[in-house]
Design a protein around this motif. Sequence first.
Motif, mmCIF file in Angstrom:
data_model
loop_
_atom_site.group_PDB
_atom_site.id
_atom_site.type_symbol
_atom_site.label_atom_id
_atom_site.label_comp_id
_atom_site.label_asym_id
_atom_site.label_seq_id
_atom_site.Cartn_x
_atom_site.Cartn_y
_atom_site.Cartn_z
ATOM 1 N N ILE A 198 0.838 -1.197 0.000
ATOM 2 C CA ILE A 198 0.000 0.000 0.000
ATOM 3 C C ILE A 198 0.878 1.255 0.000
ATOM 4 N N ILE A 199 2.107 1.120 0.465
ATOM 5 C CA ILE A 199 3.017 2.265 0.577
ATOM 6 C C ILE A 199 4.306 1.986 -0.190
ATOM 7 N N LYS A 200 5.061 3.039 -0.453
ATOM 8 C CA LYS A 200 6.405 2.874 -0.996
ATOM 9 C C LYS A 200 7.314 2.516 0.169
ATOM 10 N N PHE A 201 8.152 1.509 -0.018
ATOM 11 C CA PHE A 201 8.959 1.042 1.108
ATOM 12 C C PHE A 201 10.428 0.846 0.783
ATOM 13 N N ALA A 202 10.795 0.819 -0.482
ATOM 14 C CA ALA A 202 12.194 0.574 -0.837
ATOM 15 C C ALA A 202 13.084 1.663 -0.234
ATOM 16 N N ASP A 203 14.157 1.234 0.382
ATOM 17 C CA ASP A 203 15.150 2.135 0.985
ATOM 18 C C ASP A 203 14.556 3.049 2.048
ATOM 19 N N GLN A 204 13.490 2.629 2.695
ATOM 20 C CA GLN A 204 12.856 3.411 3.747
ATOM 21 C C GLN A 204 13.110 2.744 5.101
ATOM 22 N N PRO A 205 13.173 3.540 6.163
ATOM 23 C CA PRO A 205 13.324 2.942 7.495
ATOM 24 C C PRO A 205 12.031 2.234 7.905
ATOM 25 N N ALA A 206 12.122 1.493 8.976
ATOM 26 C CA ALA A 206 10.932 0.811 9.503
ATOM 27 C C ALA A 206 9.872 1.843 9.875
ATOM 28 N N LEU A 207 8.616 1.443 9.743
ATOM 29 C CA LEU A 207 7.513 2.329 10.126
ATOM 30 C C LEU A 207 7.513 2.549 11.637
ATOM 31 N N THR A 208 7.147 3.747 12.038
ATOM 32 C CA THR A 208 7.013 4.062 13.456
ATOM 33 C C THR A 208 5.634 3.626 13.933
ATOM 34 N N GLU A 209 5.444 3.609 15.247
ATOM 35 C CA GLU A 209 4.128 3.275 15.798
ATOM 36 C C GLU A 209 3.060 4.235 15.268
ATOM 37 N N SER A 210 3.402 5.501 15.189
ATOM 38 C CA SER A 210 2.465 6.514 14.701
ATOM 39 C C SER A 210 2.106 6.277 13.233
ATOM 40 N N GLN A 211 3.093 5.954 12.408
ATOM 41 C CA GLN A 211 2.831 5.682 10.996
ATOM 42 C C GLN A 211 1.952 4.448 10.834
ATOM 43 N N ILE A 212 2.243 3.424 11.615
ATOM 44 C CA ILE A 212 1.423 2.201 11.555
ATOM 45 C C ILE A 212 -0.017 2.534 11.918
ATOM 46 N N HIS A 213 -0.201 3.320 12.974
ATOM 47 C CA HIS A 213 -1.558 3.706 13.384
ATOM 48 C C HIS A 213 -2.268 4.446 12.251
ATOM 49 N N ASP A 214 -1.586 5.427 11.658
ATOM 50 C CA ASP A 214 -2.205 6.219 10.581
ATOM 51 C C ASP A 214 -2.580 5.363 9.379
ATOM 52 N N ILE A 215 -1.700 4.436 9.006
ATOM 53 C CA ILE A 215 -1.981 3.572 7.845
ATOM 54 C C ILE A 215 -3.179 2.688 8.116
#
Length: 111
Positions: A30-47
């Motif tokens: 659902i998101i772009k993830f290549a070369d990105q850091p791990a999702l934060t708790e806040s990002q996970i909540h928003d997604i």
Amino acid sequence: MTIYRSKEEYAQRYAKAGMYVLPVANKHPIIKFADQPALTESQIHDIWEQHPNADIAVRTVDFFVVDIDKHQDNNGFKSLKEFNHNDYFADTLTQKTAHGGAQMFYMKPKG
């Protein structure tokens, strides 16, 4: 054993265990993830607030997966046995797949 009520709760748990959570729909990110850091708790909540039914994948950053398929006449378990190198495949965390195969999880060696 803890039972979680939502996929977000599972995603948060995986993230807290150090896994790189990846939200997917129909096996597509659902998101772009290549070369990105791990999702934060806040990002996970928003997604998961926007996509509450998103499934959870985990990026193989610190581990790899041996995927054993089993489809009709192709039997990965038989091939693995014929390979005759059980020493390569130590006991590890393993899950069954939807078609009767398996996925075996191993940590990547440091360096």
